[in-house]
Design an enzyme around this catalytic site. Structure first.
Site, PDB file in Angstrom:
ATOM      1  N   ASP A 238      71.852 126.056  23.049  1.00 29.72           N
ATOM      2  CA  ASP A 238      71.499 126.254  24.527  1.00 29.72           C
ATOM      3  C   ASP A 238      71.169 125.509  24.977  1.00 29.72           C
ATOM      4  O   ASP A 238      70.063 124.641  24.742  1.00 29.72           O
ATOM      5  CB  ASP A 238      71.070 127.852  24.166  1.00 29.72           C
ATOM      6  CG  ASP A 238      71.191 129.202  23.919  1.00 29.72           C
ATOM      7  OD1 ASP A 238      72.748 128.766  23.115  1.00 29.72           O
ATOM      8  OD2 ASP A 238      70.724 129.815  23.598  1.00 29.72           O
TER       9      ASP A 238
ATOM     10  N   GLU B 273      73.398 137.797  26.164  1.00 30.91           N
ATOM     11  CA  GLU B 273      72.599 136.390  26.363  1.00 30.91           C
ATOM     12  C   GLU B 273      72.137 135.826  27.101  1.00 30.91           C
ATOM     13  O   GLU B 273      73.039 136.286  28.215  1.00 30.91           O
ATOM     14  CB  GLU B 273      72.331 135.995  24.790  1.00 30.91           C
ATOM     15  CG  GLU B 273      72.757 136.334  23.620  1.00 30.91           C
ATOM     16  CD  GLU B 273      72.262 134.864  21.663  1.00 30.91           C
ATOM     17  OE1 GLU B 273      72.062 135.691  21.076  1.00 30.91           O
ATOM     18  OE2 GLU B 273      73.616 134.316  22.436  1.00 30.91           O
TER      19      GLU B 273
END
Length: 570
Positions: free
Chosen positions: A151, A320
């Site tokens: 990420d 998320e």
């Protein structure tokens, strides 16, 4: 002492030396190894098929660092650097716990612990080679200099510099040891690796989060301080703060951590932003399959405001990496990344359009059961978030260009994963409904020449003028190909990568992906870069991102019922 003497002489002569360390095999699963800290790096040999060993670095009878590494048993795939200049000069002890005794993941002939190749393979060095050695490494996309990346984190813009932090494993090219790596750029295309910015501590490893430019010193760390909030992933998941007074180069962790806790197991990925409507900070973070929203005046003390998510969108996986941003016309977009649950399996980015008053997000879709809206209809677009403080009020986004179904297995070793091109987000309306518009950022477009060339290049942009039905084929001399079909009547765009090259590493990789176009596409932009193809409608109505791993670069393009121009990098 003789070893240390020869090491010092080697350093004086500018040499890198490798020799068997003082290794003590205490059991089949426990080894101690004494090392010198006089060099800059200790290069650890990695074999990816092994399980992780746990390494504790001990000085003065205290643990000064802990990490996990897939130490080589049979063969060395590559080396990773352990920075020794972070430790007191002299000696240190490596206390190593091995995963299991006398065996490997694939071997039927057990190898004695004392004979593992890693013990003799460890090297001292005053440098670590970060040169691009992978044929699949992109040219104009951000990648980690070495090791694993997932990420994007803590992105902000300040004083002409774009700062990108990212989930990084410095000790291997598979997921582990989550740390915030740091890269900077002035053009969103050329990136400089700045090292590790936030490292694990007693509260846990460092999961995803965000960073903001605190222009008015609301947190008390200084005017224009960079304040980061991240998830501390220990026995539970909690939220912690760190701040920087040197423009994001180094961070000091807030002594009052953690600042937010919960009994929800998946409680992570905080995204902060200044909301001028309420003259306060807002925070959105993932809590199970909801997004929790908070407010604060000082970035330290947060008041819970509301939650969003029940009954909306896709709930096939964990929610998320959220984002929440004000768009034109008073609308807001809430980004919700999900894994699994993507339109073609695995991870993907969904979003919601609605209104937000600083306290509650209200989705403009009254029917909770409506189909999820996806920001990108490929298989390799996830963890999408935007830069704080971007110029001109823009919403500049980056995504992680991979998929959790196979991210650890893609055929690279020196590094794993890349980010998407920078994309500007806005809104467009189709048949009375609002959608997220995705366009290549002006910085991305500026990387390409204005003059077209004839031949297809491994890294280029191709602009395709589409007609009612257009077939596009990219191919190479090995017979590998990617085909794309635009069907104006059906209102769809399809990409087929089933014959694109190496797909053997995962049963989930070979795929055909299809996107709704929500109107006619006049110009399709293909951003091709060694191992990825990003197909974007030039007007922003459709995006599709897919990885490819051809044996040789695609060097031929054919367009049936359309025309094209190829633009090289400047």
């Amino acid at each position: 002492m003789k070893k240390l003497f020869f090491l010092i002489i080697a350093q004086f002569l500018g040499l890198s030396i490798s020799y068997a360390q003082e290794t003590h095999v205490l059991s089949d699963t426990h080894v101690m190894q004494r090392i010198s800290t006089s060099s800059k790096y200790l290069l650890l040999p990695v074999e990816e098929k092994q399980e992780n060993a746990h390494i504790r670095v001990i000085q003065d009878n205290k643990v000064v660092k802990e990490l996990n590494c897939r130490l080589a048993v049979n063969n060395v795939d590559y080396f990773v650097p352990l920075a020794l200049d972070n430790f007191k000069e002299g000696e240190a002890l490596l206390d190593i716990s091995l995963p299991r005794a006398n065996t490997t993941a694939t071997s039927t002939n057990p190898i004695a612990t004392k004979d593992y190749v890693c013990w003799k393979g460890i090297k001292y060095s005053d440098s670590f080679d970060k040169a691009n050695k992978e044929k699949f490494r992109p040219t104009y996309h951000h990648t980690p200099a070495f090791g694993w990346m997932n990420d994007p984190n803590g992105m902000f813009y300040k004083d002409g510099v774009w700062h990108l932090y990212f989930q990084h494993n410095p000790y291997g090219s598979q997921w582990e040891n989550m740390t915030w790596g740091h890269s900077t750029s002035r053009d969103l295309v050329h990136w400089t690796f700045e090292g590790e910015a936030i490292e694990p501590d007693a509260l846990g490893t460092i999961f995803s989060g965000s960073a903001v430019v605190d222009k008015n010193n609301t947190a008390g760390f200084g005017s224009d301080a960079i304040v980061a909030m991240y998830t501390s992933a220990g026995q539970g998941q909690t939220q912690s703060l760190a701040y920087s007074t040197d423009n994001g180069k180094t961070f000091t962790k807030y002594p009052g951590n953690p600042i937010l806790t919960s009994n929800v197991p998946d409680f992570r990925d905080p995204h902060m932003f200044w909301n001028s409507d309420i003259n306060k900070w807002n925070l959105i973070l993932a809590a199970g399959q909801r997004m929790n929203i908070y407010s604060s005046s000082n970035l330290k003390d947060w008041k819970y405001e509301s939650s969003f998510g029940d009954g909306y969108g896709n709930h096939d996986g964990v929610w998320e990496c959220p984002d929440l941003m004000r768009m034109e016309g008073g609308k807001w977009i809430l980004i919700c990344n999900i894994n699994p649950g993507g339109p073609y399996g695995g991870s993907a980015t969904q979003y919601f359009v609605g209104t937000f008053d600083g306290h509650q997000f209200i989705c403009e879709t009254p029917n909770k059961g409506e189909q999820a809206l996806w920001m990108d209809y490929g298989k390799d677009h996830y963890a999408t978030v935007t830069f704080d403080n971007a110029p001109d009020g823009r919403h500049v986004a980056l995504a992680w260009m991979s998929n959790w179904q196979y991210a650890n297995q893609v055929p690279t070793k020196q590094y794993r994963s890349a980010n998407s091109i920078a994309r500007d987000l806005s809104l467009f309306t189709y048949q009375g409904k609002n959608y997220c518009s995705v366009k290549a950022s002006k910085e991305t477009m500026a990387a390409f020449s204005d003059k077209a060339v004839k031949g297809l290049l491994p890294a280029c942009r191709v602009d395709v003028t589409l007609k009612s039905n257009t077939l596009i084929t990219l191919s190479n001399s090995k017979g590998e190909q990617v085909t794309m079909v635009y069907d104006a009547k059906a209102g769809t765009f399809t990409m087929d990568r089933t014959k694109s090259g190496d797909t053997s590493f995962s049963n989930d990789f070979a795929a055909i992906t299809k996107a709704p176009t929500r109107g006619k596409i006049k110009t399709l932009q293909l951003f091709i870069d060694h191992s990825s193809i990003e197909a974007l409608d030039a007007d922003g109505k459709m995006a599709m991102t897919n990885l490819v791993f051809p044996a040789a670069p695609y060097n031929t393009i054919k367009v049936k019922n359309g025309s094209y121009k190829i633009y090289p990098l400047k």
